[in-house]
Design an enzyme around this catalytic site. Sequence first.
Site, mmCIF file in Angstrom:
data_model
loop_
_atom_site.group_PDB
_atom_site.id
_atom_site.type_symbol
_atom_site.label_atom_id
_atom_site.label_comp_id
_atom_site.label_asym_id
_atom_site.label_seq_id
_atom_site.Cartn_x
_atom_site.Cartn_y
_atom_site.Cartn_z
ATOM 1 N N CYS A 70 0.836 -1.198 0.000
ATOM 2 C CA CYS A 70 0.000 0.000 0.000
ATOM 3 C C CYS A 70 0.872 1.249 0.000
ATOM 4 C CB CYS A 70 -0.915 0.007 1.220
ATOM 5 S SG CYS A 70 -1.919 1.490 1.354
ATOM 6 N N CYS A 76 -0.775 6.231 6.867
ATOM 7 C CA CYS A 76 -2.141 5.956 7.310
ATOM 8 C C CYS A 76 -2.213 5.404 8.732
ATOM 9 C CB CYS A 76 -2.805 4.988 6.336
ATOM 10 S SG CYS A 76 -4.425 4.408 6.866
ATOM 11 N N CYS A 157 -7.777 0.929 -0.573
ATOM 12 C CA CYS A 157 -7.384 0.321 0.706
ATOM 13 C C CYS A 157 -7.432 -1.189 0.555
ATOM 14 C CB CYS A 157 -8.314 0.765 1.836
ATOM 15 S SG CYS A 157 -7.967 -0.019 3.432
ATOM 16 N N GLN A 273 -19.829 -8.190 13.589
ATOM 17 C CA GLN A 273 -18.411 -8.431 13.341
ATOM 18 C C GLN A 273 -18.038 -7.967 11.926
ATOM 19 O OE1 GLN A 273 -16.125 -9.342 15.378
ATOM 20 N NE2 GLN A 273 -17.015 -10.532 17.025
ATOM 21 N N TYR A 302 -22.611 -10.140 28.053
ATOM 22 C CA TYR A 302 -22.191 -9.295 26.918
ATOM 23 C C TYR A 302 -22.743 -9.866 25.616
ATOM 24 C CZ TYR A 302 -18.627 -8.075 30.439
ATOM 25 O OH TYR A 302 -17.969 -7.712 31.588
ATOM 26 N N GLU A 323 -27.313 -8.119 28.412
ATOM 27 C CA GLU A 323 -26.580 -7.023 27.787
ATOM 28 C C GLU A 323 -27.055 -5.706 28.402
ATOM 29 O OE1 GLU A 323 -24.329 -4.707 26.128
ATOM 30 O OE2 GLU A 323 -24.080 -6.677 25.205
ATOM 31 N N CYS A 397 -10.857 -10.030 22.654
ATOM 32 C CA CYS A 397 -10.212 -9.226 21.619
ATOM 33 C C CYS A 397 -8.972 -8.525 22.172
ATOM 34 C CB CYS A 397 -11.192 -8.191 21.052
ATOM 35 S SG CYS A 397 -11.820 -7.028 22.273
#
Length: 546
Positions: A70, A76, A157, A273, A302, A323, A397
């Site tokens: 890229c 970026c 991109c 997602q 969650y 949640e 994550c």
Amino acid sequence: MGQIMEIEIHGNGSELQGVGHAPDGRAVFVKGALPGERVRVRETRVSARFMEAELQAVLSPSPHRRAPQCPLYAACGGCQALHMDYEYSLFLKRQRVTDALERLGGFEAPHVLPILGMESPFHYRNKAEYAIESGPNGVRVGFRAPMSHRVIDAPGCLLQHPLSLGTARVLRKWLAARPDAAVLCRALVTRVTGKDQVMAVLCTGPKAPREMEDLGRLLFGQIPGMKSFYHLTQRDRPRHALDGRARLMRGERVLTDGILGLEFEISPQSFFQVNPTQTQVLYTQALEAARLTGRELVHDAYCGAGTISLLMARQARHVVGVEIVESAILDARENARRNGLEHKSEFILGDAAQILPGLKGGQPDVICVDPPRKGVDAGLIEAIRKSGPERVVYVSCNPATLARDLKLLCEGGAFRLESVRPVDMFPWTGHVETVVLLSHKKPDSYIHIDVEFGEGEGKIPVDKIVQRAEQYKPKERVTYKRIKEYILEKYGFKVHTAYIAEVKRSLGLPMYDAPNAVEKLKQARKHPTPEKVEAIKDALHYFAVI
């Protein structure tokens, strides 16, 4: 101008930046450097314990170094790994999970399974957020530079879907011809489904361009699959691009997309997602870890819009999702209705730490958590420990908060770390997702002794009970930590867990918690010296392992 120095890179940080040491011993973080390289750098930020430095030259390149594909890579900041081959980025991400579990979680040589990467790791994002900036040099539609509000114009991109890039190009051209409208616009958000259906959301301040309907007609005329166009008015100080009030301008209110045979609605502010291919991989791993047979009660903290909850509901007796975000709960209930799973699922609005302990229906067999980057709240960790489910499935994550939470969950032997599976949800970035299975800790062994108390032949006096129990007591398991402590005390040097594992394997001994430790020796680490091999064998003799 900062100090210029030459250093060796021996590790990597949380964003896949290289890590070396300055002459004074402080850690140096260098974006774009790879482990094993010798580099020339210039310090850009200095603190008492570490410094950051800019890469000026690679004096001894790694065999894994590649030319970034890229042209905007250096400016970026959206990607962190285009300067290395993809397989090596997977290796570093898996190592990051392992290191976090060892250093932050205190797990000795955790068994981390191979990371699951993508066959074609490009143009995978189904959601994009383009910042908009208007100035003397024209209109820029792209991404913000690292640590800056400056917008990098990005007509292309490698991560974004082609239909998303096409939508941004149409908007860029439209705004270039309308400077008065351009100064009112702040961001463009696009979503693309697996059916190549597109949603565009133009985000503005309190004032909006008068020609919004014209833009809608243009997008529907030029973008194949354009199904929905929204205008979102942002708050004065928005927390993110979609923080505001969305109004449908043209097309359909929602899009629909599928995951593993279930269908979900996608509205402008829904969470979904961003990598559909790897989402199926990630959720499949979570389902396999749950080991559902149709008889289980599952609690999903969650739960978001109910994606994991409903996938588990197909294979469990009943699932309860909790949640704290009201819009997500409404989406979850609608998704349950859409997929015909209302009778096998229930969704409750509130704090899981307070709600889960008081739920009716009995003790859960499985608890699933998929928290944000900050990890699981302390109150929920305590609630999970008290609930005592057979299994906990943790989808993470953030390796750092994952390790912290697993340490707390396993404290005192409440749970056992059974499997760890990293998944590359975001190729070419520093992010990594992980699916972990914890099982309820069971006693390592049982002692069964039939005795008859009293005096006489074949009977055991009461004062002999302790001696008899001690005779049948199983041997204490010898850990890698005890072996390392013995060698350090006797020989005065340290040995790595991987060295112990290699020696044990050479002797035909089981490696228990370190089956993957030997894999580390295939990388830069050297094999143990003869001196260390003998020290390890001595320790194994001392603890009666051999």
